[in-house]
Enzyme design. Structure first.
Site, PDB file in Angstrom:
ATOM      1  N   GLU A  93       0.882  -1.206  -0.085  1.00 54.19           N
ATOM      2  CA  GLU A  93       0.024   0.274   0.015  1.00 54.19           C
ATOM      3  C   GLU A  93       0.897   1.511   0.062  1.00 54.19           C
ATOM      4  O   GLU A  93       1.805   1.491   0.890  1.00 54.19           O
ATOM      5  CB  GLU A  93      -0.838   0.050   1.067  1.00 54.19           C
ATOM      6  CG  GLU A  93      -1.978   1.270   1.388  1.00 54.19           C
ATOM      7  CD  GLU A  93      -3.068   1.119   2.434  1.00 54.19           C
ATOM      8  OE1 GLU A  93      -3.151  -0.101   2.697  1.00 54.19           O
ATOM      9  OE2 GLU A  93      -3.438   2.064   2.707  1.00 54.19           O
ATOM     10  N   LYS A 289      -7.262  -0.890  11.516  1.00 54.59           N
ATOM     11  CA  LYS A 289      -6.485  -1.248  10.131  1.00 54.59           C
ATOM     12  C   LYS A 289      -5.347  -0.463   9.844  1.00 54.59           C
ATOM     13  O   LYS A 289      -4.249  -0.983   9.311  1.00 54.59           O
ATOM     14  CB  LYS A 289      -7.461  -1.323   9.236  1.00 54.59           C
ATOM     15  CG  LYS A 289      -7.243  -1.880   7.659  1.00 54.59           C
ATOM     16  CD  LYS A 289      -6.564  -0.765   6.933  1.00 54.59           C
ATOM     17  CE  LYS A 289      -5.846  -1.316   5.470  1.00 54.59           C
ATOM     18  NZ  LYS A 289      -5.099  -0.438   4.773  1.00 54.59           N
ATOM     19  N   HIS A 402      -2.777  10.940  -0.547  1.00 58.86           N
ATOM     20  CA  HIS A 402      -3.181   9.766  -1.325  1.00 58.86           C
ATOM     21  C   HIS A 402      -3.276  10.209  -2.806  1.00 58.86           C
ATOM     22  O   HIS A 402      -2.973   9.659  -3.690  1.00 58.86           O
ATOM     23  CB  HIS A 402      -4.355   9.085  -1.098  1.00 58.86           C
ATOM     24  CG  HIS A 402      -4.114   8.078   0.203  1.00 58.86           C
ATOM     25  ND1 HIS A 402      -5.099   7.412   0.729  1.00 58.86           N
ATOM     26  CD2 HIS A 402      -3.071   8.226   1.023  1.00 58.86           C
ATOM     27  CE1 HIS A 402      -4.912   6.732   1.743  1.00 58.86           C
ATOM     28  NE2 HIS A 402      -3.492   6.996   1.984  1.00 58.86           N
TER      29      HIS A 402
HETATM   30  C1  MEV Z   1      -5.632   3.231   5.216  1.00 65.48           C
HETATM   31  O1  MEV Z   1      -4.922   2.245   4.666  1.00 65.48           O
HETATM   32  C2  MEV Z   1      -5.832   3.634   6.648  1.00 65.48           C
HETATM   33  C3  MEV Z   1      -6.376   4.512   7.326  1.00 65.48           C
HETATM   34  O2  MEV Z   1      -7.847   4.294   6.862  1.00 65.48           O
HETATM   35  C4  MEV Z   1      -6.493   4.378   8.798  1.00 65.48           C
HETATM   36  C5  MEV Z   1      -7.458   5.377   9.446  1.00 65.48           C
HETATM   37  O3  MEV Z   1      -8.675   5.358   8.955  1.00 65.48           O
HETATM   38  O4  MEV Z   1      -7.278   5.573  10.697  1.00 65.48           O
HETATM   39  C6  MEV Z   1      -5.912   5.937   6.732  1.00 65.48           C
END
Ligand code: MEV
Length: 447
Positions: A93, A289, A402
């Site tokens: 990622e 996550k 992003h």
């Molecule tokens: C993306 O891989 C992880 C996030 O969604 C974690 C979060 O929202 O705290 C950016």
């Protein structure tokens, strides 16, 4: 011209597939693809030229037809308990390594990360059914336990010398939930190894010992001499194999993170976002996550089992019956503290840690840490990524970062030249990126 063979129907069962040679497996699978020779060439292009190296990878798993590459990055300047690490991170990622590195730099200038291992106890269970009188089972318990220890002494001997082994054996009565069902809940210390084989071998020996023991109890009625061993297996729920990592600083050292908020207001907003993940499972899942973005990357880089560590973390996150955040934030007397507290069972010896050449090098890069030290390092990267994500979410949002990556990917897909890439990056600096917008932009500049 070569005649094209029709695509194989997907519902055909492939008999004896596992016995085929690798090359023939690849050919058999290619028949399900539109362009078999392109598929074969592509998969072969990822084989290692060095035959021994390829054999090593093939033997990690089964039915292998190629290798699947994932980027191997590093996060430098990670200070944990005053020691600096270059942390290897294996992840597909985008932005994860950059976010972890930026957070490591930021907290490095504010005392670094602080970490401690709470405990390293791992558990396993012998699940069994027995129809006899509970009192008899309890009376026989000391004898059963001593046979357990005697019959596993050859397995535990080395581990005991290293300071580990079996810590406790507890009989748990679940007969009120499932007829005649009990379990032995066994606690272990597996020192620097993940210890899955060690634990499972001991549990299976316990199972056989229990059956033999009851068969020899001639004073018991025949029916009470029968024990049904349902299964013997380690548990990935390891609330007592836990690590805690935190960062802290006066709130005025958070000034400037967001132009519209001073450090104290930022800390309060950040804490609110973490509190939301504590009370709301929808947010908690995404929040956690983000934590595992960092942890998994280190777990994979060091040849550990990321499914096991995720299972442990997510079950711990739901320990009171509701799924919650694994991290929490506090502000006391203008000191901001952000803590991650989670179970993490890792190994630095045995298994893939010594077989996978890159896992071995990752550990060397980390200074060949003990399992405890690796627990602290992996958890730190979890906290670093969690901090970076929540910081972005509560300030500029995550899309800005992003989108740069997204734009670069779209430009590559559309075959943009280096000059077009520079122009597009400038043009989209303050605009929303989408495939069609980028396509239109390129058409215009090209015409
Ligand atoms: C993306 O891989 C992880 C996030 O969604 C974690 C979060 O929202 O705290 C950016």
């Amino acid at each position: 011209m070569e005649e094209s063979t029709p695509l194989r129907k997907r519902d055909i069962i492939l008999k004896g597939f596992s016995k085929l040679l690798k090359e023939d497996k690849l050919k058999a699978v290619a028949e399900y693809i539109e362009n078999p020779s392109e598929f074969i060439n592509l998969l072969k292009s990822f084989w290692y030229q060095d035959k021994d190296k390829q054999k090593q990878f093939d033997e990690f798993s089964e039915n292998t037809i190629s290798n699947y590459h994932v980027p191997y990055g590093v996060s430098p300047n990670v200070i944990i308990n005053g020691k600096t690490y270059i942390v290897p991170m294996v992840i597909e990622e985008s932005s994860v390594v950059a976010a972890a590195s930026a957070a490591a730099k930021f907290w490095g200038e504010r005392g670094g990360f602080h970490a401690e291992v709470v405990d390293v106890k791992k558990v396993g269970q012998v699940h069994f059914c027995w129809k006899g009188d509970k009192k008899i089972l309890n009376d026989l318990l000391p004898e059963i336990k001593s046979e357990f220890l005697k019959n596993t002494s050859s397995i535990t001997e080395k581990m005991t010398k290293r300071g580990g082994g079996i810590i406790d054996i507890e009989l748990v009565d679940h007969t009120d939930k499932i007829d005649n069902y009990y379990q032995f809940l066994v606690t272990f210390n597996t020192c620097d190894s993940m210890g899955a084989n060690f634990i499972n071998s001991i549990l299976e020996t316990f199972g056989r010992t229990l059956q033999d023991f009851f068969l020899r109890q001639e004073k018991l009625e025949e029916k009470d001499r029968m024990v049904e061993i349902v299964m013997c297996i380690l548990s990935n729920y390891t609330p007592e194999c836990r690590v805690k990592v935190w960062v802290e600083c006066p709130t005025n050292q958070l000034d400037g993170i967001d132009e519209s908020l001073d450090g104290k207001a930022f800390a309060e907003k950040f804490k609110k976002a973490v509190d939301i993940a504590i009370i709301d499972p929808y947010r908690a899942a995404t929040h956690n996550k983000g934590i595992y973005n960092g942890i998994d990357a280190v777990v994979i880089a060091t040849g550990n089992d990321f499914r096991a560590t995720e299972a442990a973390g997510h079950s711990y996150a739901a320990r009171d019956g509701q799924y919650r955040s694994l991290s929490y934030a506090e502000i006391h007397d203008d000191i901001f503290r952000f803590t991650l507290d989670l179970p993490l069972a890792l190994g630095t010896v045995g298994g893939l840690t010594s077989l996978h050449p890159l896992a071995k090098k990752s550990l060397e890069l980390l200074g060949n840490p003990s399992a405890k030290e690796l627990m602290m390092i992996a958890a730190t990267m979890g906290l670093a990524n969690n901090y970076a994500a929540v910081k972005s979410l509560t300030t500029k949002g995550i899309q800005q970062g992003h989108m740069k990556m997204h734009l670069a990917n779209i430009l590559n897909q559309l075959g943009a030249s280096e000059e077009e890439k520079t122009q597009a990056t400038e043009y989209f600096k303050d605009k929303t990126v989408s495939y069609s917008e980028v396509e239109t932009f390129l058409k215009k500049t090209r015409s």
